[in-house]
Write an enzyme that holds these catalytic residues in place. Structure first.
Site, PDB file in Angstrom:
ATOM      1  N   CYS A   1     -22.827  33.019 -39.540  1.00  0.00           N
ATOM      2  CA  CYS A   1     -22.667  32.097 -38.411  1.00  0.00           C
ATOM      3  C   CYS A   1     -23.046  32.686 -37.059  1.00  0.00           C
ATOM      4  O   CYS A   1     -23.951  32.200 -36.386  1.00  0.00           O
ATOM      5  CB  CYS A   1     -21.213  31.597 -38.337  1.00  0.00           C
ATOM      6  SG  CYS A   1     -20.567  30.934 -39.881  1.00  0.00           S
TER       7      CYS A   1
ATOM      8  N   LYS B   1     -25.010  32.531 -48.601  1.00  0.00           N
ATOM      9  CA  LYS B   1     -24.459  33.009 -47.332  1.00  0.00           C
ATOM     10  C   LYS B   1     -24.201  34.515 -47.380  1.00  0.00           C
ATOM     11  O   LYS B   1     -23.687  35.046 -48.356  1.00  0.00           O
ATOM     12  CB  LYS B   1     -23.155  32.273 -47.042  1.00  0.00           C
ATOM     13  CG  LYS B   1     -22.411  32.759 -45.803  1.00  0.00           C
ATOM     14  CD  LYS B   1     -21.142  31.962 -45.585  1.00  0.00           C
ATOM     15  CE  LYS B   1     -20.360  32.480 -44.373  1.00  0.00           C
ATOM     16  NZ  LYS B   1     -19.149  31.677 -44.111  1.00  0.00           N
TER      17      LYS B   1
ATOM     18  N   HIS C   1     -18.400  29.907 -31.554  1.00  0.00           N
ATOM     19  CA  HIS C   1     -18.447  31.173 -32.285  1.00  0.00           C
ATOM     20  C   HIS C   1     -19.418  32.177 -31.668  1.00  0.00           C
ATOM     21  O   HIS C   1     -20.063  32.954 -32.374  1.00  0.00           O
ATOM     22  CB  HIS C   1     -18.785  30.938 -33.760  1.00  0.00           C
ATOM     23  CG  HIS C   1     -18.171  31.974 -34.665  1.00  0.00           C
ATOM     24  ND1 HIS C   1     -18.479  32.082 -36.008  1.00  0.00           N
ATOM     25  CD2 HIS C   1     -17.261  32.955 -34.426  1.00  0.00           C
ATOM     26  CE1 HIS C   1     -17.793  33.068 -36.544  1.00  0.00           C
ATOM     27  NE2 HIS C   1     -17.038  33.623 -35.610  1.00  0.00           N
TER      28      HIS C   1
ATOM     29  N   LYS D   1     -18.286  23.556 -32.914  1.00  0.00           N
ATOM     30  CA  LYS D   1     -18.122  25.009 -33.086  1.00  0.00           C
ATOM     31  C   LYS D   1     -19.005  25.795 -32.118  1.00  0.00           C
ATOM     32  O   LYS D   1     -20.170  25.452 -31.921  1.00  0.00           O
ATOM     33  CB  LYS D   1     -18.461  25.377 -34.533  1.00  0.00           C
ATOM     34  CG  LYS D   1     -18.553  26.865 -34.811  1.00  0.00           C
ATOM     35  CD  LYS D   1     -18.807  27.124 -36.281  1.00  0.00           C
ATOM     36  CE  LYS D   1     -19.061  28.600 -36.551  1.00  0.00           C
ATOM     37  NZ  LYS D   1     -19.127  28.904 -37.990  1.00  0.00           N
TER      38      LYS D   1
ATOM     39  N   HIS E   1     -17.446  24.351 -43.599  1.00  0.00           N
ATOM     40  CA  HIS E   1     -16.821  25.668 -43.742  1.00  0.00           C
ATOM     41  C   HIS E   1     -15.431  25.513 -44.345  1.00  0.00           C
ATOM     42  O   HIS E   1     -14.745  24.521 -44.098  1.00  0.00           O
ATOM     43  CB  HIS E   1     -16.738  26.327 -42.355  1.00  0.00           C
ATOM     44  CG  HIS E   1     -16.532  27.804 -42.375  1.00  0.00           C
ATOM     45  ND1 HIS E   1     -15.357  28.386 -42.789  1.00  0.00           N
ATOM     46  CD2 HIS E   1     -17.352  28.824 -42.015  1.00  0.00           C
ATOM     47  CE1 HIS E   1     -15.451  29.705 -42.679  1.00  0.00           C
ATOM     48  NE2 HIS E   1     -16.661  29.994 -42.221  1.00  0.00           N
TER      49      HIS E   1
ATOM     50  N   ASP F   1     -26.694  26.239 -40.378  1.00  0.00           N
ATOM     51  CA  ASP F   1     -26.869  27.557 -39.749  1.00  0.00           C
ATOM     52  C   ASP F   1     -27.315  28.627 -40.741  1.00  0.00           C
ATOM     53  O   ASP F   1     -27.886  29.643 -40.351  1.00  0.00           O
ATOM     54  CB  ASP F   1     -25.607  27.992 -38.999  1.00  0.00           C
ATOM     55  CG  ASP F   1     -24.352  28.021 -39.869  1.00  0.00           C
ATOM     56  OD1 ASP F   1     -24.413  27.628 -41.045  1.00  0.00           O
ATOM     57  OD2 ASP F   1     -23.286  28.413 -39.347  1.00  0.00           O
ATOM     58  N   HIS F   2     -27.061  28.424 -42.033  1.00  0.00           N
ATOM     59  CA  HIS F   2     -27.517  29.342 -43.089  1.00  0.00           C
ATOM     60  C   HIS F   2     -27.186  28.702 -44.430  1.00  0.00           C
ATOM     61  O   HIS F   2     -26.740  27.550 -44.491  1.00  0.00           O
ATOM     62  CB  HIS F   2     -26.867  30.731 -42.961  1.00  0.00           C
ATOM     63  CG  HIS F   2     -25.383  30.690 -42.792  1.00  0.00           C
ATOM     64  ND1 HIS F   2     -24.529  30.303 -43.801  1.00  0.00           N
ATOM     65  CD2 HIS F   2     -24.596  30.969 -41.727  1.00  0.00           C
ATOM     66  CE1 HIS F   2     -23.288  30.355 -43.373  1.00  0.00           C
ATOM     67  NE2 HIS F   2     -23.299  30.741 -42.114  1.00  0.00           N
TER      68      HIS F   2
ATOM     69  N   ASP G   1     -22.322  23.696 -40.817  1.00  0.00           N
ATOM     70  CA  ASP G   1     -21.799  25.047 -41.002  1.00  0.00           C
ATOM     71  C   ASP G   1     -21.688  25.345 -42.496  1.00  0.00           C
ATOM     72  O   ASP G   1     -20.907  24.704 -43.206  1.00  0.00           O
ATOM     73  CB  ASP G   1     -20.415  25.141 -40.334  1.00  0.00           C
ATOM     74  CG  ASP G   1     -19.951  26.569 -40.133  1.00  0.00           C
ATOM     75  OD1 ASP G   1     -20.704  27.490 -40.478  1.00  0.00           O
ATOM     76  OD2 ASP G   1     -18.832  26.772 -39.635  1.00  0.00           O
ATOM     77  N   ASP G   2     -22.489  26.287 -42.992  1.00  0.00           N
ATOM     78  CA  ASP G   2     -22.442  26.725 -44.396  1.00  0.00           C
ATOM     79  C   ASP G   2     -22.991  25.691 -45.379  1.00  0.00           C
ATOM     80  O   ASP G   2     -22.709  25.775 -46.573  1.00  0.00           O
ATOM     81  CB  ASP G   2     -20.998  27.067 -44.827  1.00  0.00           C
ATOM     82  CG  ASP G   2     -20.475  28.358 -44.206  1.00  0.00           C
ATOM     83  OD1 ASP G   2     -21.076  28.834 -43.236  1.00  0.00           O
ATOM     84  OD2 ASP G   2     -19.443  28.863 -44.688  1.00  0.00           O
TER      85      ASP G   2
END
Length: 586
Positions: A81, A373, A142, A140, A296, A348-349, A41-42
């Site tokens: 996300c 992001k 989301h 996660k 994150h 994810d990014h 994540d991130d």
């Protein structure tokens, strides 16, 4: 005679070796492999060793790259996300499923919102489930929880093809940790607080005027103002005043197990659940999607890793995540599943450049790529790590520079499972198996469309005959301060409005020559400028003809907190519990 016997022996040995190698590879491909997907994540592409970072230690992710295939142009379908993960799960641009926003709420804001991944979307988990896989999601989600009541679970992982879910239905926020500045909708909270103060001041002024006789007003009107102000305050504070209880929760399947979650043991719980899932399903086939809460904000890191890296809290958090990857890979080895498991690692990014605490950087590094992001067009927001391993099937130590997408995981794992892609919808991903095995030399992607919310910001054209990778930017964010490379002080860059610049003609780059997008091409510097712009323009028109109107899952109505949808382990509003105890040993 001796020489003749030796030649016969050598011929027999070579034939046998060739037969067993071919048979073994064929058997591996014919059987259904276990599938293990890691999604950070991130995480920035420049944060791990195998992508050039020599100061943050990621030996386990690096080992995956050494033993498998590394992609250098792996692209997320969105820079945030919720939409990126929706595309990953469905193999489709998020605008097709309604998971792309036209307002400033570009990701789900609450567990008790009504938006989420629509029930009519078919995830890869659903298709693998139909092929006899046991499917699990740890970490996660989301993608939403409920639609109309607190227990309809219309957006829940178990309603999207997962047999087992343990994790966070939302995402980590600063609000989840004590003594951290709030992160959720800070600007709106500030406005609501000002409105509360104005209403309170108005009531006090009217009351004082009435008591002193300076204002002629009926008590009923003052009482009405007081009631409205009280209701406004209660509605505001009941949502934003208890974010830790409403959003920071853990669930096992449909049951809430921690409310609020205790961050000091969350990593251990996630690791324990992942290892346990592999052990329970070692006879396979299984799909395990490990969706990390790392890296994150608030970057909660266990004491074992605090202060161990050379990049502060962020580096500590990355190294803890890498350790978790290693422990899960060790469990595969322990169960004898390494050679029969297709493993994938990505983010994810891009990294969050604006995440800062004073001079301390709390977000990732995107290497040589511009932006991060939240930026739908610039490479730093969408170019991510992509690593695959399947010993004996995928070649080790291989690097592939072709354009690929996170959406490609969908058709890839469906192919490996022996499934069939849905025929009633557009699937934007492409099967990567031929490319990963070296049977194909070129990516199947010709154009990739880069959205920021529901707004098309850029388009990439892979001109395969020349090797050029053209990228046209129609919209770019306005950096703050100018030239800073990010939108500092704003959280993330916007997708529309005064915070963006529209380009006509578009900014054009050739990523094969200028991957950092440093020098835009013009008609004077690039003879093919107008030809490329026209070609990309026609591709945009064709792409838009494939889009159909769908309900917007991130609309203002779907985004707001609705108390009747709140997951609660008690009787609302008394929602608190701890069903985990100290069961964190792996």
């Amino acid at each position: 005679v001796i020489l003749l016997c030796f030649r016969r022996y050598l011929l027999t040995a070579l034939t046998s070796c060739l037969f067993w190698n071919t048979f073994g590879l064929s058997a591996a491909m014919d059987s259904k492999p276990n599938i293990l997907l890691f999604l950070a994540d991130d995480l920035g592409i420049g944060d791990i060793g195998c992508y050039g970072n020599n100061t943050i230690r990621t030996p386990n992710i690096d080992r995956l790259a050494r033993e498998g295939v590394k992609l250098t142009q792996h692209i997320a379908a969105a820079p945030l996300c919720t939409p990126s993960r929706a595309a990953f799960l469905t193999g489709r641009y998020p605008i097709r499923s309604g998971m792309a926003s036209s307002n400033r709420y570009r990701a789900l804001q609450w567990n008790a919102g009504s938006g989420g991944l629509p029930a009519n979307e078919t995830t890869f988990a659903r298709l693998l489930q139909q092929q006899g896989y046991t499917t699990g999601l740890i970490g996660k989600w989301h993608q939403g929880v409920n639609c109309e009541s607190f227990n309809d679970h219309c957006h829940h992982p178990l309603n999207h093809g997962f047999d087992y879910f343990y994790g966070m239905p939302f995402t980590l926020l600063n609000n989840c940790q004590e003594n951290k500045p709030p992160e959720l909708d800070v600007a709106l909270q500030a406005k609501l607080w000002v409105y509360n103060q104005i209403i309170t001041l108005a009531v006090l002024t009217l009351t004082a005027g009435k008591l002193t006789g300076l204002i002629s007003i009926r008590w009923k009107i003052i009482a009405c103002f007081t009631l409205v102000g009280g209701l406004f305050f209660i509605s505001w504070y009941s949502s934003y005043g208890f974010v830790q209880y409403w959003n920071c929760i853990l669930m096992r399947n449909h049951d809430v197990t921690e409310q609020p979650m205790r961050l000091e043991r969350t990593a251990s719980l996630m690791l324990k659940e992942a290892v346990s899932f592999i052990k329970r399903n070692r006879h396979g086939p299984f799909l395990l999607f490990v969706s990390f809460l790392h890296v994150h904000t608030p970057l909660f890191t266990t004491a074992k890793f605090l202060g161990k890296s050379r990049h502060g809290l962020y580096g500590d958090n990355v190294e803890e995540m890498d350790w978790m990857v290693g422990k899960i890979l060790d469990s595969l080895d322990k169960e004898g599943l390494k050679n029969h498991t297709f493993t994938y690692f990505a983010s994810d990014h891009g990294g969050h450049l604006e995440a800062q605490d004073g001079s301390a950087q709390l977000g990732g590094w995107n290497g040589i790529y511009k932006g991060g992001k939240g930026m739908g067009g610039w490479e730093g927001g969408i170019r991510v790590p992509g690593v695959f391993r399947w010993p004996g099937v995928l070649p080790s130590g291989t690097v592939i520079d072709e354009p690929t997408s996170l959406m490609d995981i969908y058709p890839t794992v469906v192919h490996l499972a022996g499934g069939i892609l849905p025929q009633d919808r557009v699937i934007d991903g492409r099967n990567l198996v031929p490319l990963l095995r070296g049977r194909a030399q070129k990516s199947e992607h010709k154009f990739l469309f880069h959205y920021c919310g529901s707004y098309l910001h850029a388009v990439r054209w892979y001109q395969k005959d020349s090797g050029a990778i053209w990228k046209a930017h129609y919209v770019t964010p306005v950096f703050h301060p100018p030239g800073a490379g990010a939108c500092y002080g704003k959280g993330i860059c916007p997708c529309f409005g005064e915070g963006v610049t529209h380009h006509d003609p578009p900014l054009l780059f050739d990523l094969s020559r200028d991957p950092s997008e440093a020098k835009p091409l013009t008609a004077d510097t690039e003879p093919l400028f107008h030809t490329v712009i026209r070609k990309i323009g026609r591709a945009v028109e064709e792409h838009r003809r494939t889009l159909t109107p769908v309900p917007e899952q991130l609309s203002l109505y779907n985004a707001v907190w609705k108390p009747w949808l709140q997951p609660c382990c008690g009787t609302f509003p008394f929602c608190w519990c701890d069903k985990e105890g100290d069961s964190t040993q792996v």
